[in-house]
Motif scaffolding. Structure first.
Motif, short mmCIF file in Angstrom:
data_model
loop_
_atom_site.label_atom_id
_atom_site.label_comp_id
_atom_site.label_asym_id
_atom_site.label_seq_id
_atom_site.Cartn_x
_atom_site.Cartn_y
_atom_site.Cartn_z
N ARG A 315 19.03 -10.43 3.28
CA ARG A 315 18.51 -9.65 2.13
C ARG A 315 16.99 -9.76 2.04
N LEU A 316 16.47 -10.94 2.34
CA LEU A 316 15.02 -11.15 2.30
C LEU A 316 14.33 -10.29 3.37
N GLU A 317 14.91 -10.30 4.55
CA GLU A 317 14.35 -9.51 5.67
C GLU A 317 14.33 -8.02 5.32
N LYS A 318 15.42 -7.57 4.68
CA LYS A 318 15.52 -6.16 4.29
C LYS A 318 14.43 -5.80 3.27
N THR A 319 14.18 -6.71 2.33
CA THR A 319 13.14 -6.47 1.32
C THR A 319 11.77 -6.46 1.97
N LYS A 320 11.55 -7.38 2.90
CA LYS A 320 10.23 -7.49 3.53
C LYS A 320 9.88 -6.25 4.36
N LYS A 321 10.90 -5.54 4.82
CA LYS A 321 10.62 -4.30 5.57
C LYS A 321 9.94 -3.26 4.69
N LYS A 322 10.07 -3.42 3.36
CA LYS A 322 9.48 -2.44 2.44
C LYS A 322 8.06 -2.82 2.02
N LEU A 323 7.58 -3.99 2.41
CA LEU A 323 6.26 -4.44 1.95
C LEU A 323 5.16 -3.56 2.54
N ALA A 324 4.23 -3.16 1.69
CA ALA A 324 3.12 -2.32 2.14
C ALA A 324 1.90 -3.19 2.47
N PHE A 325 1.10 -2.71 3.41
CA PHE A 325 -0.13 -3.45 3.74
C PHE A 325 -1.17 -3.21 2.66
N PRO A 326 -2.13 -4.15 2.56
CA PRO A 326 -3.17 -4.00 1.54
C PRO A 326 -4.04 -2.77 1.80
N ASP A 327 -4.62 -2.25 0.74
CA ASP A 327 -5.64 -1.20 0.88
C ASP A 327 -6.92 -1.84 1.41
N LYS A 328 -7.80 -0.99 1.94
CA LYS A 328 -9.12 -1.47 2.35
C LYS A 328 -9.86 -1.95 1.09
N PHE A 329 -10.43 -3.13 1.18
CA PHE A 329 -11.06 -3.71 -0.02
C PHE A 329 -12.50 -3.27 -0.18
N SER A 330 -12.88 -2.93 -1.40
CA SER A 330 -14.30 -2.79 -1.73
C SER A 330 -14.49 -3.13 -3.20
N LEU A 331 -15.64 -3.72 -3.50
CA LEU A 331 -15.94 -4.07 -4.90
C LEU A 331 -16.09 -2.80 -5.75
N GLU A 332 -16.53 -1.72 -5.13
CA GLU A 332 -16.67 -0.44 -5.87
C GLU A 332 -15.30 0.03 -6.33
N LYS A 333 -14.35 -0.07 -5.43
CA LYS A 333 -12.99 0.37 -5.77
C LYS A 333 -12.43 -0.51 -6.90
N PHE A 334 -12.68 -1.82 -6.81
CA PHE A 334 -12.23 -2.72 -7.86
C PHE A 334 -12.87 -2.35 -9.20
N ALA A 335 -14.18 -2.07 -9.17
CA ALA A 335 -14.90 -1.72 -10.42
C ALA A 335 -14.32 -0.44 -11.03
N ALA A 336 -13.97 0.53 -10.18
CA ALA A 336 -13.43 1.80 -10.68
C ALA A 336 -12.05 1.60 -11.33
N ILE A 337 -11.20 0.81 -10.68
CA ILE A 337 -9.87 0.54 -11.25
C ILE A 337 -10.02 -0.24 -12.55
N ASN A 338 -10.94 -1.20 -12.55
CA ASN A 338 -11.19 -2.02 -13.72
C ASN A 338 -11.63 -1.17 -14.91
N ASP A 339 -12.51 -0.19 -14.64
CA ASP A 339 -12.94 0.76 -15.70
C ASP A 339 -11.76 1.54 -16.24
N ASP A 340 -10.89 1.97 -15.33
CA ASP A 340 -9.72 2.75 -15.75
C ASP A 340 -8.77 1.91 -16.61
N ILE A 341 -8.69 0.61 -16.31
CA ILE A 341 -7.84 -0.26 -17.12
C ILE A 341 -8.42 -0.39 -18.53
N TRP A 342 -9.73 -0.48 -18.62
CA TRP A 342 -10.37 -0.54 -19.94
C TRP A 342 -10.10 0.76 -20.72
#
Length: 370
Positions: A315-342
């Motif tokens: 069951r664990l293996e089956k779930t892990k097949k659905k895991l997505a890779f991380p997005d490309k990281f940037s501080l700008e992207k973080f700042a934009a999401i953070n603004d949207d949360i506010w």
């Protein structure tokens, strides 16, 4: 040694000590190969550090790990230590606008993907019978009745999963009727099976097809374990295997709530907690704080019969097949999401209300630390 001895670490979901991996911790984890890691405020300093930590955890794992966190909203938003605090489930429920809940799901998904966190320990499917109750659920419930939970939690869940982050519904079968806080004591729930069926179980029954995992809680349900008066649901074969898997038909990932909570520590030995959790039908056991016990937990897993371990690993293996890779990281992207949360916070609570952040006033449930 059992046939699964090399992969037994996969059934462990462990906390880690600090914001970075020192060489000793890295070596321990590389040897142990846990199936997943859970992050807390002790692991967070800033956005760049968090992404590096998630990358490092991935690098030392031979099998793609689950990297998880409690990012619900309000006081149970670990990431509020490095960014904005999203509104909580109760605030969104009281506002009554499904589009805001959808935005919350989307932003949560985007934020976690950016850091490389691939599973969020939510939505909460517990019902709030009293928004002022002194249990661990304050502010965290999407509904005061089962259908409201289904509608609101379902909206959040679909939006977050669409961004590529897996969900975990909690706390099965439901802490709503609990009179005390499981972080400290074992709640005893006296509701009949018929009452639980109509109320607590309804959100699960409805949403299970679109949930990736379920977290099983530490409360005793007299209706399901009448012979065993101090037995927590998380260790109960009647609740995990018979109710969740056989009756409700869930074949996804089931995990325990943190086994370092008082509801477990006061009731059973560590060996019992680990072995009975997996025998009950859970696939992962969670050890968040007593990190020195993780190797011992792995040894205790060797005492679980092979066929049970086999089913859990599949069951664990089956779930892990659905895991997505991380997005490309940037501080700008973080700042934009953070603004949207506010902005989401302001749209939910108004300009003035948005400024009132959750405070740690000492009168809270330890859920903020757990």
């Amino acid at each position: 040694m059992s046939a699964h001895a090399t992969t037994l670490g996969q059934l462990l979901l462990t906390g880690i000590p600090g914001p970075e991996l020192d060489s000793e911790t890295a070596a321990r984890l590389k040897k142990l190969q846990p199936g997943g890691f859970i992050l807390f405020s002790r692991n967070l300093q800033d956005a760049t550090q968090l992404r590096k930590l998630c990358d490092d955890l991935r690098d030392l794992s031979d099998i793609e790990p689950i990297i998880t966190i409690d990012q619900e909203g309000g006081r149970v938003s670990r990431l509020r230590y490095i960014g904005q605090e999203p509104p909580n489930a109760q605030q969104l429920r009281q506002k009554g606008d499904p589009l805001l809940i959808k935005r919350h799901g989307q932003l949560t998904g985007k934020l976690l993907r950016l850091f490389g966190i691939n599973l969020d320990l939510c939505p909460v499917l517990d019902i709030s019978y009293d928004d002022t109750a002194d249990n661990s659920l304050k502010g965290r419930c999407y509904g005061t009745d089962p259908q409201q939970v289904v509608d609101n939690a379902g909206t959040f869940n679909r939006a977050m999963r669409k961004e590529g982050v897996l969900s975990c519904a909690k706390h099965f079968p439901g802490y709503g009727p609990a009179e005390c806080d499981p972080h400290e004591f074992l709640p005893i729930i006296e509701k009949t099976a018929e009452q639980l069926e109509k109320e607590e179980l309804l959100p699960y029954r409805t949403l299970l097809p679109e949930l990736d995992s379920v977290m099983v809680c530490h409360a005793n349900y007299r209706a399901y374990d009448p012979q065993n008066e101090r037995w927590p649901a998380s260790l109960s074969h009647n609740i995990v295997q018979k109710l969740l898997r056989d009756q409700l038909g869930f074949d996804g990932l089931a995990m325990t709530d943190d086994l370092d909570m008082g509801a477990i520590l006061n009731e059973v030995t560590f060996e019992q907690a680990i072995q009975e959790a997996v025998k009950a039908g859970n696939d992962m056991v969670m050890i968040c704080h007593r990190l020195e016990m993780v190797e011992e937990a792995r040894r205790h897993l060797e005492g679980v019969p092979d066929p049970i371990l086999h089913d859990a690993l599949i069951r664990l293996e089956k779930t892990k097949k659905k895991l997505a890779f991380p997005d490309k990281f940037s501080l700008e992207k973080f700042a934009a999401i953070n603004d949207d949360i506010w902005k989401l916070r302001v749209d939910t609570l108004g300009e003035e209300g948005a400024k009132n952040l959750s405070v740690e006033d000492g009168k809270r449930s330890p859920v903020e630390l757990y």
